[in-house]
Motif scaffolding. Structure first.
Motif, PDB file in Angstrom:
ATOM      1  N   GLU A   1       0.843  -1.198   0.000  1.00 41.11           N
ATOM      2  CA  GLU A   1       0.000   0.000   0.000  1.00 41.11           C
ATOM      3  C   GLU A   1       0.881   1.252   0.000  1.00 41.11           C
ATOM      4  O   GLU A   1       1.462   1.599   1.020  1.00 41.11           O
ATOM      5  CB  GLU A   1      -0.887  -0.015   1.243  1.00 41.11           C
TER       6      GLU A   1
ATOM      7  N   THR B   1      -2.676   5.972   1.643  1.00 42.65           N
ATOM      8  CA  THR B   1      -4.125   5.920   1.883  1.00 42.65           C
ATOM      9  C   THR B   1      -4.789   7.199   1.384  1.00 42.65           C
ATOM     10  O   THR B   1      -6.010   7.340   1.469  1.00 42.65           O
ATOM     11  CB  THR B   1      -4.431   5.744   3.383  1.00 42.65           C
TER      12      THR B   1
ATOM     13  N   GLY C   1     -10.442   3.288   2.859  1.00 45.52           N
ATOM     14  CA  GLY C   1      -9.388   4.285   2.996  1.00 45.52           C
ATOM     15  C   GLY C   1      -9.867   5.663   3.395  1.00 45.52           C
ATOM     16  O   GLY C   1      -9.122   6.448   3.976  1.00 45.52           O
TER      17      GLY C   1
ATOM     18  N   GLN D   1      -4.602   9.177   7.043  1.00 48.61           N
ATOM     19  CA  GLN D   1      -4.105   9.516   5.714  1.00 48.61           C
ATOM     20  C   GLN D   1      -2.593   9.711   5.742  1.00 48.61           C
ATOM     21  O   GLN D   1      -2.072  10.498   6.528  1.00 48.61           O
ATOM     22  CB  GLN D   1      -4.794  10.783   5.211  1.00 48.61           C
TER      23      GLN D   1
ATOM     24  N   GLU E   1      -5.446   1.326  -0.097  1.00 49.18           N
ATOM     25  CA  GLU E   1      -6.696   2.065   0.104  1.00 49.18           C
ATOM     26  C   GLU E   1      -6.577   3.529  -0.314  1.00 49.18           C
ATOM     27  O   GLU E   1      -7.295   4.389   0.184  1.00 49.18           O
ATOM     28  CB  GLU E   1      -7.124   1.960   1.567  1.00 49.18           C
ATOM     29  N   GLY E   2      -5.660   3.816  -1.216  1.00 55.20           N
ATOM     30  CA  GLY E   2      -5.503   5.163  -1.742  1.00 55.20           C
ATOM     31  C   GLY E   2      -5.125   5.111  -3.206  1.00 55.20           C
ATOM     32  O   GLY E   2      -5.061   4.035  -3.809  1.00 55.20           O
TER      33      GLY E   2
ATOM     34  N   LYS F   1      -7.571  -5.125   8.275  1.00 58.47           N
ATOM     35  CA  LYS F   1      -7.246  -3.728   8.519  1.00 58.47           C
ATOM     36  C   LYS F   1      -6.943  -3.419   9.983  1.00 58.47           C
ATOM     37  O   LYS F   1      -6.238  -2.460  10.285  1.00 58.47           O
ATOM     38  CB  LYS F   1      -8.414  -2.836   8.082  1.00 58.47           C
TER      39      LYS F   1
END
Length: 327
Positions: free
Chosen positions: A9, A12, A23, A28, A54-55, A261
């Motif tokens: 990842e 985010t 996300g 963040q 998730e970004g 998560k």
């Protein structure tokens, strides 16, 4: 388990506002490049990396350094992007970096519904996809294969034929991957009433299944996506993630898959825990599934439920341990 596949990842952060995205409810930030490099060094058997979480991956300031580092180590790279940041400069670097597959996420090709769901402009995304395909072809590059990643919603599932036509019109060749809304708590706990209503009922799945197979499913890719490659390498009846995959979150936590998560679900953290400790936690989940037990981090996962329902399946094969630093 020897980790051969890893979803990493990069960030985010995202410039879209999809209501079903976990996300948008997470801290963040960006993955530190040093953590990324340490993860690769700890897993020298890696063959395929998915730079996506998730970004929006292309927002990471060093995403092209990540791609280059994977290339130097002979690791195939795949990505899922939202398509809004496919500028000429970024496209050139993606092609030059040898990214194997790029899938652009969408739910519909209707501009108004696209904007309502994603908070972005469909025409900008469509133009970016076309530029990416044109640049690759103009440069005579073999990759990336370009496809679509579709989240099926109750309000847009009937758009499958139009999505397939869009794929054909743009000359895409990376295939179409598709799934419904996630039911795992890390996602579903954040759904408001409107998003929850978009989950497909068994009746909707049954009504549209044949059409989905004929339209989205018929568009196969000429290069396997990360997920297709990983699941093809997994054991029949088992969990491909636990057999040889890993997920690296932006804070360095390593878990069994992209759906775990909660911090408590992590196997450990790069820089804080040894690879042996992280591997032992992964092995414990795999062995639980082999005994017919769905462990708490896997609750709500259809793959885990199927694996646990067939505990007679062969247990995970013992694979040689790597000799990476930190063991």
């Amino acid at each position: 388990m020897t980790v051969r596949f890893a979803q990493i990842e990069p960030t985010t952060r995202c410039n879209f506002t999809c209501g079903f995205c976990a996300g948008r409810h997470m801290a963040q930030g960006d993955l530190a490049f040093e953590t990324f490099a340490a993860f690769l060094s700890a897993h020298p058997a890696l063959t395929h990396v998915e730079l996506q979480g998730e970004g929006e991956p292309l927002l990471h300031p060093r995403i092209f350094d990540m791609i280059a580092t994977c290339g130097e180590r002979g690791i195939a790279v795949s990505m899922i992007v939202n398509g809004s940041l496919l500028s000429e400069t970024r496209i050139a670097r993606l092609v030059e970096g040898g990214v194997r597959t790029i899938h652009v996420s969408l739910e519909t090709v209707d501009p108004a519904r696209f904007a309502a769901i994603r908070g972005g402009l469909f025409d900008k995304v469509a133009d970016g996809i076309q530029r990416l395909v044109d640049a690759r072809n103009r440069l005579g590059a073999a990759y990336p294969a370009v496809g679509l990643a579709v989240t099926l919603l109750a309000s847009t599932i009937a758009d499958a034929p139009a999505i397939a036509q869009f794929y054909d019109d743009l000359g895409l060749d990376g295939g179409i991957v598709w799934q419904g809304l996630q039911a795992m708590p890390a996602y579903a706990d954040h759904y408001d009433a409107g998003v929850a209503a978009e989950a497909l009922t068994p009746a909707l799945w049954q009504r549209h299944h044949g059409e989905l197979v004929r339209t989205l499913g018929a568009r196969g890719g000429r290069a396997p996506s990360f997920y297709h490659a990983m699941f093809a390498a997994g054991r029949p009846g088992g969990c491909a993630w636990l057999d040889g995959g890993a997920y690296l979150a932006i804070d360095g936590r390593v878990s069994g898959c992209c759906y775990m998560k909660a911090p408590a679900d992590a196997f450990g953290r790069i820089g804080d825990d040894t690879v042996a400790t992280i591997d032992a936690a992964r092995d414990a989940l795999a062995q639980a599934l082999a005994r017919g037990v769905v462990p708490p981090p896997c609750r709500g996962c259809a793959i885990a439920a199927r694996a646990a329902a067939s505990p007679s399946a062969a247990p995970p094969r013992p694979l040689p341990r790597s000799t990476s630093p930190g063991r």
